[in-house]
Design an enzyme around this catalytic site. Sequence first.
Site, PDB file in Angstrom:
ATOM      1  N   THR A 114       0.584   3.619  10.984  1.00  0.00           N
ATOM      2  CA  THR A 114       1.349   4.040  12.155  1.00  0.00           C
ATOM      3  C   THR A 114       0.726   3.507  13.442  1.00  0.00           C
ATOM      4  O   THR A 114       1.053   3.954  14.530  1.00  0.00           O
ATOM      5  CB  THR A 114       1.457   5.573  12.218  1.00  0.00           C
ATOM      6  OG1 THR A 114       0.153   6.140  12.067  1.00  0.00           O
ATOM      7  CG2 THR A 114       2.357   6.104  11.118  1.00  0.00           C
ATOM      8  N   TYR A 174      -3.513  -4.675   2.684  1.00  0.00           N
ATOM      9  CA  TYR A 174      -2.570  -4.588   3.806  1.00  0.00           C
ATOM     10  C   TYR A 174      -2.684  -5.828   4.667  1.00  0.00           C
ATOM     11  O   TYR A 174      -3.658  -5.999   5.398  1.00  0.00           O
ATOM     12  CB  TYR A 174      -2.844  -3.320   4.617  1.00  0.00           C
ATOM     13  CG  TYR A 174      -1.848  -3.060   5.722  1.00  0.00           C
ATOM     14  CD1 TYR A 174      -0.600  -3.676   5.745  1.00  0.00           C
ATOM     15  CD2 TYR A 174      -2.155  -2.178   6.755  1.00  0.00           C
ATOM     16  CE1 TYR A 174       0.305  -3.431   6.753  1.00  0.00           C
ATOM     17  CE2 TYR A 174      -1.243  -1.916   7.769  1.00  0.00           C
ATOM     18  CZ  TYR A 174      -0.019  -2.551   7.765  1.00  0.00           C
ATOM     19  OH  TYR A 174       0.887  -2.301   8.769  1.00  0.00           O
ATOM     20  N   LYS A 178       0.737  -4.740   0.743  1.00  0.00           N
ATOM     21  CA  LYS A 178       1.742  -4.359   1.732  1.00  0.00           C
ATOM     22  C   LYS A 178       1.964  -5.521   2.696  1.00  0.00           C
ATOM     23  O   LYS A 178       1.003  -6.085   3.232  1.00  0.00           O
ATOM     24  CB  LYS A 178       1.268  -3.118   2.502  1.00  0.00           C
ATOM     25  CG  LYS A 178       2.222  -2.664   3.597  1.00  0.00           C
ATOM     26  CD  LYS A 178       1.710  -1.380   4.224  1.00  0.00           C
ATOM     27  CE  LYS A 178       2.544  -0.991   5.418  1.00  0.00           C
ATOM     28  NZ  LYS A 178       2.049   0.248   6.044  1.00  0.00           N
TER      29      LYS A 178
END
Length: 275
Positions: free
Chosen positions: A46, A136, A164
């Site tokens: 986030t 990621y 990801k």
Amino acid sequence: MLTEKVHIAVPTAFFEDESLNIQGTISHIRDLYKQGVKSVLVSGSTGEQHSLSLQEKIEIINGLELEEELISNMEIIFGVASIRQKQAEELADKIRHTKISGIMLGYPPYVIPTQEEALVYTKTIINLSNKPTILYNNPKRTGFDLSEKSIIQLSKLDLVVGIKDAGNKGKVERIKKELHNNNLYFYAGGEVDLEERVSHGYNRLSSIAGNVSPTEISEWFEKIHMKQKVSTQESEKVANIMEQVYQGNAIVNLKQIINRKGIPIGICRSPIGNI
């Protein structure tokens, strides 16, 4: 192994003075759990991870460990990344001795390591955490892009279960052709252009909008992934959710919506949300 197809990337709660609010963060996770959410990503994507100090991340882990019901019944994934490898190593070693289910391993922003340096960084942290790992790759935010060759090499590690935001259509297709690990999962980061990314081979979701509508987003993703028809009513509902979350700054919008539910998720750390 991480078995859930969808996890919710939860925001971190802060008080009005921008200090860490661990119980606010846990209150939101508890609310998601009551709604049937089985997996969350904490200190992850986030956009707040690099605003947290190592000590703050450790304090969040300590708080999670006290939540026996949550940590025993949910897949809790913890974001591990730092501009300094030594701090990422310390965090990974801390996680090793907890019930946290896995880690999402991000790359240092700004410094732009070489591919060889990134491989050493990755292998060192995975060995220390001894947890299932999602790599990621986020070049837009970090300036570093994990190469196809590096992804294929890292996929040979038993603990690497997914990646990801691997890259564009061509990159994903080339990686899949060369993979030695056919069980490597491809996680889409957020819901924007999700249908297109699923068509390119993404098969799991790291959800942002699921913070406010977890059931609707999970069901929508499952239908897309299984190539089932999405009704007009479902499409309109998802479009409304997407507008609420993604029109403007997504993390600011999320916190406003969660706060209105009476969950003290608080504010963002400036400059985010300083308007």
